[in-house]
Design an enzyme around this catalytic site. Structure first.
Site, PDB file in Angstrom:
ATOM      1  N   ASN A 162       0.797  -1.239   0.000  1.00 46.45           N
ATOM      2  CA  ASN A 162       0.000   0.000   0.000  1.00 46.45           C
ATOM      3  C   ASN A 162       0.825   1.283   0.000  1.00 46.45           C
ATOM      4  OD1 ASN A 162       0.707  -0.528   2.705  1.00 46.45           O
ATOM      5  ND2 ASN A 162      -1.011   0.685   3.447  1.00 46.45           N
ATOM      6  N   GLU A 260       4.674  -4.102  12.290  1.00 48.47           N
ATOM      7  CA  GLU A 260       3.624  -3.082  12.203  1.00 48.47           C
ATOM      8  C   GLU A 260       2.503  -3.690  11.392  1.00 48.47           C
ATOM      9  OE1 GLU A 260       3.534  -0.578  14.016  1.00 48.47           O
ATOM     10  OE2 GLU A 260       5.631  -0.533  14.642  1.00 48.47           O
ATOM     11  N   CYS A 294      -3.017   1.651   6.691  1.00 53.68           N
ATOM     12  CA  CYS A 294      -3.193   1.017   7.997  1.00 53.68           C
ATOM     13  C   CYS A 294      -3.731   2.012   9.007  1.00 53.68           C
ATOM     14  CB  CYS A 294      -1.872   0.442   8.470  1.00 53.68           C
ATOM     15  SG  CYS A 294      -0.545   1.642   8.412  1.00 53.68           S
ATOM     16  N   GLU A 472       8.841   2.944  14.470  1.00 58.97           N
ATOM     17  CA  GLU A 472       9.420   3.275  13.173  1.00 58.97           C
ATOM     18  C   GLU A 472       9.476   4.788  13.017  1.00 58.97           C
ATOM     19  OE1 GLU A 472       7.011   0.651  10.274  1.00 58.97           O
ATOM     20  OE2 GLU A 472       9.130   0.210   9.966  1.00 58.97           O
TER      21      GLU A 472
HETATM   22  P1  NAD Z   1       0.273  -9.181   3.947  1.00 60.67           P
HETATM   23  O1  NAD Z   1       0.487  -9.529   5.377  1.00 60.67           O
HETATM   24  O2  NAD Z   1      -0.526 -10.109   3.121  1.00 60.67           O
HETATM   25  O3  NAD Z   1       1.689  -9.076   3.209  1.00 60.67           O
HETATM   26  C1  NAD Z   1       2.708  -8.237   3.694  1.00 60.67           C
HETATM   27  C2  NAD Z   1       4.043  -8.790   3.225  1.00 60.67           C
HETATM   28  O4  NAD Z   1       4.265 -10.048   3.870  1.00 60.67           O
HETATM   29  C3  NAD Z   1       4.095  -9.074   1.727  1.00 60.67           C
HETATM   30  O5  NAD Z   1       5.383  -8.767   1.233  1.00 60.67           O
HETATM   31  C4  NAD Z   1       3.826 -10.570   1.665  1.00 60.67           C
HETATM   32  O6  NAD Z   1       4.342 -11.168   0.496  1.00 60.67           O
HETATM   33  C5  NAD Z   1       4.544 -11.040   2.911  1.00 60.67           C
HETATM   34  N1  NAD Z   1       4.063 -12.337   3.410  1.00 60.67           N
HETATM   35  C6  NAD Z   1       2.845 -12.891   3.245  1.00 60.67           C
HETATM   36  N2  NAD Z   1       2.810 -14.105   3.839  1.00 60.67           N
HETATM   37  C7  NAD Z   1       4.015 -14.317   4.392  1.00 60.67           C
HETATM   38  C8  NAD Z   1       4.586 -15.378   5.156  1.00 60.67           C
HETATM   39  N3  NAD Z   1       3.882 -16.474   5.456  1.00 60.67           N
HETATM   40  N4  NAD Z   1       5.858 -15.254   5.587  1.00 60.67           N
HETATM   41  C9  NAD Z   1       6.569 -14.134   5.312  1.00 60.67           C
HETATM   42  N5  NAD Z   1       6.088 -13.101   4.573  1.00 60.67           N
HETATM   43  C10 NAD Z   1       4.814 -13.183   4.142  1.00 60.67           C
HETATM   44  O7  NAD Z   1      -0.300  -7.689   3.918  1.00 60.67           O
HETATM   45  P2  NAD Z   1      -0.696  -6.806   2.632  1.00 60.67           P
HETATM   46  O8  NAD Z   1      -1.996  -7.306   2.104  1.00 60.67           O
HETATM   47  O9  NAD Z   1       0.442  -6.698   1.691  1.00 60.67           O
HETATM   48  O10 NAD Z   1      -0.889  -5.371   3.287  1.00 60.67           O
HETATM   49  C11 NAD Z   1      -2.043  -4.978   3.947  1.00 60.67           C
HETATM   50  C12 NAD Z   1      -1.873  -5.091   5.442  1.00 60.67           C
HETATM   51  O11 NAD Z   1      -0.743  -4.346   5.849  1.00 60.67           O
HETATM   52  C13 NAD Z   1      -3.032  -4.520   6.226  1.00 60.67           C
HETATM   53  O12 NAD Z   1      -3.379  -5.371   7.287  1.00 60.67           O
HETATM   54  C14 NAD Z   1      -2.491  -3.204   6.776  1.00 60.67           C
HETATM   55  O13 NAD Z   1      -3.109  -2.746   7.939  1.00 60.67           O
HETATM   56  C15 NAD Z   1      -1.062  -3.549   6.984  1.00 60.67           C
HETATM   57  N6  NAD Z   1      -0.231  -2.338   7.030  1.00 60.67           N
HETATM   58  C16 NAD Z   1       0.232  -1.919   8.247  1.00 60.67           C
HETATM   59  C17 NAD Z   1       0.991  -0.761   8.337  1.00 60.67           C
HETATM   60  C18 NAD Z   1       1.509  -0.292   9.672  1.00 60.67           C
HETATM   61  O14 NAD Z   1       2.428   0.509   9.695  1.00 60.67           O
HETATM   62  N7  NAD Z   1       0.962  -0.764  10.776  1.00 60.67           N
HETATM   63  C19 NAD Z   1       1.289  -0.022   7.182  1.00 60.67           C
HETATM   64  C20 NAD Z   1       0.800  -0.474   5.961  1.00 60.67           C
HETATM   65  C21 NAD Z   1       0.042  -1.648   5.887  1.00 60.67           C
END
Ligand code: NAD
Length: 491
Positions: A162, A260, A294, A472
């Protein structure tokens, strides 16, 4: 050294190729196709699907490069970040267009994000000249005590789609300025933005092996990073389910981990607020970035005296967020990132309506096989425990609930497994001050949208939003990527 083809921004029919960057070499066969969410028949990028062997090679390169990188004077490390920040701004328009075509947000949002990535690199680059550590008095004669911050070594970064360029930047920059070397796994949906960032750093003179990029699936590339004992620390941003799983892996081998994760950020609107101003604050937080932040606002609690005026103003605001192709200047809101996310948005709204909620603005029956567009949705008449109120949707959907008074509203804000950001709209300094103290969230916004933070301030959450250990962004980001050492020097 070969360089990836990245000219797609100037030719909308061309396809850019994202590649792995391992030990200074761009490599990997195209395996995954990324289509434009606003134009699903247009291919935007191809990227390789990394293997555990690719990750092992990237980590080996990072291990090899780390001592020399850490031995460079910090201002010399900083100079690379500063130059890369300048390069990103030179390339801002082209990168922003690629970002829109792979992620969907508006061009204005994408340009802002590229600038943020540049500013982050420049902020941490300038810290190469800043003092770290302290000089402390000793109870012993002729003794000086100093503290130092040492790099962890090789760190792994896993990032979501995102904020596909700013977020990798805000993890990479503090890692690199501290003397760590990096292996990053960017989100599969947005391989180009991370490639642009890596290329700017490489063009700025980053030595081979200091930054390595491996594209691919989370459960392959991300898991290999998490399990490798040479990774001294892993910083992850993404969903709570994936993050908590990674925490177990890192904890099992006692490596440092920063998570995060998700949010369900609430805003409390009190009778003494200005209804139109409050609606603008809520709409900006809920519908900006297509709700794919997020920190987005997704639940609002209003007291009875302002409810009607606030809802009327919020519906008017929602109507102004006309979704469309992010490259079209008339689009106030960009496309949804993927068909899966669009269907998730639709299902969340449809489910709430089926359980009795009223949809004051928006729709849930758009065609998911066309451009991935989703109108801003405003729901009322929900129970406090409705999934639309309790679960992260990650789309431009806001649930508005009535509360009797401030105390009931504060309790509702805090009644969540998440605790990333929380907001209040009020003219009362006393209420705002009390809310800032008692809201269970890592960031509190008074009369400002829950989404959006300056780059120099600590960022993170509590509860299931964050590991709540290291923050962060800003100088506090350095803490995760370093460990403390105390040095006694006698004369
Ligand atoms: P996601 O958890 O599906 O993926 C995030 C990353 O993790 C990707 O690079 C993905 O390929 C990797 N990943 C997925 N499964 C994995 C595994 N089993 N082992 C290791 N890596 C793995 O999330 P998304 O759909 O890409 O992003 C949306 C989410 O991110 C939402 O829940 C949002 O709230 C969160 N987010 C949080 C923040 C914050 O700062 N708190 C900021 C932006 C997004």
């Amino acid at each position: 050294m070969t360089s990836p083809t990245l000219d797609a921004a100037t030719d909308l029919n061309a396809t850019a190729t994202a590649q792995h960057l391992i030990n200074g070499t761009w490599c990997g066969q195209a395996a995954t196709r990324r289509m434009n969410p606003a134009q699903p028949d247009q291919m935007v990028a191809s990227s390789p699907s990394g293997t555990a062997e690719d990750v092992a090679a990237a980590i080996a390169a990072a291990v090899e490069a780390q001592p020399a990188w850490a031995a460079l004077p910090a201002p010399a490390r900083g100079a690379v970040l500063l130059a890369a920040g300048d390069l990103l701004m030179d390339r801002q328009s082209a990168i922003a267009e690629d970002l829109v075509r792979e992620e969907g947000k508006t061009l204005a949002e994408a340009k802002g994000e590229v600038k943020r990535a540049s500013d982050v690199l420049r902020f941490f680059g300038s810290l190469g000249w800043a003092a770290t550590g302290e000089v402390l008095p000793s109870g012993l004669p002729d003794t000086t005590i100093t503290t130092r911050r040492e790099p962890l070594g090789v760190v792994g970064l896993i990032t979501p789609w995102n904020f596909p360029i700013a977020l990798p930047a805000w993890k990479m920059a503090p890692a690199l300025i501290s003397g760590n070397t990096v292996v990053i796994k960017p989100a599969e949906l947005t391989p180009l933005s991370a490639t642009h960032l890596a290329r700017a750093l490489q063009d700025a003179g980053l030595p081979a092996g200091v930054l390595n990029v491996v594209h691919g699936k989370g459960r392959v590339v991300g898991a290999a990073l998490a399990h490798d004992p040479r990774i001294a620390g892993l910083s992850f941003t993404g969903s709570t389910a994936v993050g908590l799983g990674l925490q177990e892996v890192l904890n099992a081998r006692r490596a440092r981990v920063q998570l995060e994760m998700g949010g369900k950020n609430g805003v409390l609107v009190l009778d003494d607020a200005d209804a139109v101003r409050a609606a603008k604050v809520v709409a900006a937080g809920a519908f900006g970035l297509t709700g794919q932040a997020c920190t987005a606002t997704s639940r609002v609690y209003v007291t009875p005296g302002i409810r009607a005026a606030f809802l009327e103003a919020l519906v008017a605001e929602a109507a102004s967020y006309v979704p469309g192709n992010g490259l079209d200047a008339n689009s106030a809101m960009g496309a949804v990132v993927s068909r899966q996310q669009l269907e998730q948005n639709q299902a969340a709204v449809r489910g709430a309506v089926e359980r009795g909620a009223t949809l004051l603005h928006g729709t849930y029956d758009g065609d998911p096989s066309g451009p991935l567009l989703f109108a801003a949705a405003v729901l009322t008449g929900l129970q406090a425990d409705d999934p639309a109120v309790t679960e992260e949707i990650f789309g431009p959907v806001v649930a508005v609930l009535e509360v009797a008074n401030y105390e009931e509203g504060l309790a509702a804000i805090n009644d969540s497994r998440y605790g990333l950001t929380a907001g209040i709209c009020t003219d009362s300094l006393a209420r705002a001050t009390d809310f800032a103290a008692r809201a269970q969230a890592g960031v509190v916004k008074v009369n400002r949208p829950t989404a959006g933070l300056d780059l120099n301030v600590p960022f993170g959450g509590v509860k299931d939003s964050s590991t709540n250990t290291f923050r962060e962004q800003g100088r506090s980001a350095l803490d995760f990527f370093t460990w403390g050492k105390t040095v006694y020097t006698g004369v």
